[in-house]
Scaffold this motif. Structure first.
Motif, PDB file in Angstrom:
ATOM      1  N   VAL A   1      -3.141   0.659   4.123  1.00 12.43           N
ATOM      2  CA  VAL A   1      -2.545   1.934   4.724  1.00 12.43           C
ATOM      3  C   VAL A   1      -2.689   1.845   6.292  1.00 12.43           C
TER       4      VAL A   1
ATOM      5  N   TRP B   1       0.493   4.954  -2.014  1.00 11.92           N
ATOM      6  CA  TRP B   1       0.242   5.880  -1.037  1.00 11.92           C
ATOM      7  C   TRP B   1       1.053   7.049  -0.863  1.00 11.92           C
TER       8      TRP B   1
ATOM      9  N   ARG C   1      -3.835  13.311   0.111  1.00 12.74           N
ATOM     10  CA  ARG C   1      -3.867  12.814   1.356  1.00 12.74           C
ATOM     11  C   ARG C   1      -4.448  13.515   2.585  1.00 12.74           C
TER      12      ARG C   1
ATOM     13  N   SER D   1       2.495   3.876   5.461  1.00 11.96           N
ATOM     14  CA  SER D   1       1.535   3.005   5.925  1.00 11.96           C
ATOM     15  C   SER D   1       1.880   2.561   7.172  1.00 11.96           C
TER      16      SER D   1
ATOM     17  N   ALA E   1      -8.498   5.894   2.331  1.00 11.67           N
ATOM     18  CA  ALA E   1      -7.020   5.472   2.410  1.00 11.67           C
ATOM     19  C   ALA E   1      -7.082   3.896   1.885  1.00 11.67           C
TER      20      ALA E   1
ATOM     21  N   ALA F   1       0.875  -1.016  -0.036  1.00  8.24           N
ATOM     22  CA  ALA F   1      -0.079  -0.192  -0.146  1.00  8.24           C
ATOM     23  C   ALA F   1       0.669   1.378   0.092  1.00  8.24           C
ATOM     24  N   GLN F   2       1.966   1.264   0.782  1.00  8.15           N
ATOM     25  CA  GLN F   2       2.810   2.481   1.004  1.00  8.15           C
ATOM     26  C   GLN F   2       3.501   2.953  -0.502  1.00  8.15           C
TER      27      GLN F   2
END
Ligand code: NAD
Length: 498
Positions: free
Chosen positions: A198, A57, A65, A169, A194, A53-54
């Motif tokens: 995350v 993200w 964000r 995350s 999100a 996820a990171q």
């Protein structure tokens, strides 16, 4: 019986360990749910999900964000009552206090909504001929938070609010005593936009904590809890190369000068000592009156005030505080009261044996008051974390400054006085991290930072505010030159900006 699960990769996960913890209803003493306790394999899958996820993200621009944070705030606000009731049902704090727990967490989410501004770097034009220098803040990657039972909404939000907003995350390992609200918050973060992974919640105990500390892909750990565990988390986390902040226990003193407004100070001291059954790291379990007259007056006033205190069900709107969190914690507090008696302090009010009719098995303790407490006593040196107030008498302001300054804990301290000069000197000299002047619980607002000194905090970066942004990011500094033509600088000497 209700099962409380992990929340990994955007879904509820039962876990494979076969180990469970009991979650009580502190009002009745009955077990109301069982919570899965992770094995290292749940931590591994949470980290794998968080790593995936990171990567995307972190590429979402800060403004987008921030929009997720705005939406998360809206969703939590819309469910404030439901969350406060759930929180109160597992923790035992009264609903109004549970609302405050969620609200103080939301204050940090509000701060995190300003992440585009908070992450801006620095820029120097022309640091040398044709050379510009700029710095930027980048997220660390996968980070983790380990939280205590006493603020199951606020403290997780202190941590993940900022960590996620800056592009990390997050793996949250909440207290196994009241684990439901953290899962609800993770569900709402997903609903707010999100991406899955995350924010993961891994339920558990020492096994989960150790798996977090040992995991090479977790880059930072934020911990809040008791000091011995904080010291352990700090030592082990830093030994495995992580950035660690570990907040510990407390024994906050309220210094009462003879010129204080005694009526207001009594209300403040009683509220801060007994509110939430004393289960706050910023509670005020020690009052230090300066001079005999102040000591006699505060003893009398506190005694009168606690006689009218209403201890009741956490759902009773008239109750000022509810039960403590578990039977084991109740026994621990009662044992400390006995130790205080045995070591010679005067037990002016004894809260042991308090029973609420119809709820005889609930974890209730009435308010206790000790006078004649001496610095050499164990009950003074250690944290009780219950509805117990100790009077430690001092003769001079000097003595009153020395007491909290010499104590092993240094979380918060308060002074009650009308004398600005004395207050100023106290604030400047006292060896404690957070100071209140006629403010009994000086928890800083979200855009300042929270952190004690000495054994109340290990590591040197505070929670939330800009320190939170610093904790969850690393700085990269770029020195750039755009040459017009061939350069004749030697590549073999250290560059200087002459
Ligand atoms: P705790 O230390 O028992 O637990 C905190 C966390 O550590 C929990 O998630 C728990 O599961 C985990 N843990 C427990 N035993 C462990 C072990 N042996 N090894 C590894 N991890 C372990 O604290 P608590 O009883 O949940 O919370 C109360 C304490 O937290 C009090 O001492 C209070 O002062 C402190 N506290 C401090 C602050 C602060 O900011 N300084 C804020 C809130 C609470």
């Amino acid at each position: 019986m209700r099962d409380i699960t992990h929340f990994i990769d955007g879904a509820s996960v039962a876990g494979t360990s076969g180990r469970y913890g009991e979650v009580f209803n502190p009002n009745t003493g009955a077990v109301q749910a069982k919570v899965a306790l992770a094995s290292p394999s749940e931590v591994d899958s949470a980290v794998a999900s968080a790593l995936r996820a990171q990567q995307t993200w972190a590429l979402v621009n800060p403004q987008r964000r921030a929009r997720v944070m705005f939406e998360f705030k809206r969703l939590v606000e819309a469910r404030l009552e439901e969350l406060a009731e759930l929180l109160s049902s597992e923790h035992g704090k009264v609903i109004a206090d549970a609302r405050g727990d969620v609200q103080r967490g939301l204050d940090v989410i509000e701060f995190a909504c300003g992440v585009p501004h908070a992450m801006k770097g620095e820029y120097t034009e022309g640091a040398g001929p044709g050379i510009d220098v700029y710095s930027m803040r980048q997220p660390l990657g996968v980070v983790a938070g380990i939280t205590p039972f006493n603020f199951p909404a606020m403290i997780p939000m202190w941590m993940f609010g900022i960590a996620i907003a800056v592009g990390n995350s997050f793996i949250l390992k909440p207290s196994e005593k009241d684990p439901s609200v953290p899962v609800r918050l993770a569900e709402l973060m997903l609903e707010a936009g999100a991406p899955k992974g995350v924010l993961n919640v891994v339920q558990g105990d020492k096994t989960a904590v150790d798996a977090i500390l040992n995991h090479p892909d977790i880059k930072a750990v934020s911990f809040v809890g008791s000091s011995d565990i904080a010291a352990y988390v700090y030592a082990h986390g830093t030994a495995t190369g992580k950035r660690v902040q570990a907040m510990g226990g407390a024994k906050n003193h309220g210094i009462l000068l003879p010129d204080a407004d005694f009526e207001q100070a009594t209300k403040d001291i009683v509220g801060a000592a007994y509110g939430s059954a004393g289960e706050r790291c910023m509670a005020l379990p020690v009052v230090v009156p300066v001079g005999r007259k102040a000591a006699e007056e505060i003893r009398e006033r506190v005694l009168a005030e606690i006689e009218t205190l209403k201890v009741g069900l956490s759902t009773d709107p008239a109750a000022q505080y509810g039960p403590v969190v578990t039977a084991a914690h109740k026994t621990r507090i009662e044992d400390y009261i006995q130790i205080g008696v045995d070591e010679g302090a005067e037990l002016v009010a004894d809260g042991r044996g308090f029973k609420l009719q119809g709820y005889e098995n609930g974890f209730f303790i009435g308010p206790s008051l000790f006078d004649g407490v001496k610095p050499s006593m164990r009950t003074y040196q250690e944290e009780i974390f219950g509805p117990v107030l100790q009077i430690v008498r001092a003769e001079t302001l000097e003595e009153a400054i020395a007491l909290p300054s010499g104590h092993q804990y240094g979380n918060g301290v308060a002074i009650f006085t009308r004398n600005g000069r004395a207050a100023r000197e106290f604030a400047s000299r006292v060896n404690v991290g957070m100071v209140g002047i006629n403010v009994p619980i000086p928890v800083p607002v979200a855009y300042h930072t929270f952190g004690g000194w000495k054994r109340s905090a290990f590591g040197d970066i505070n929670q939330h505010g800009m320190e939170g942004v610093r904790f969850y990011t690393k700085t990269k500094t770029v020195t750039a030159r755009w040459p017009e033509g061939a350069q004749d600088d030697s590549a073999f000497v250290i560059p200087t900006m002459q």
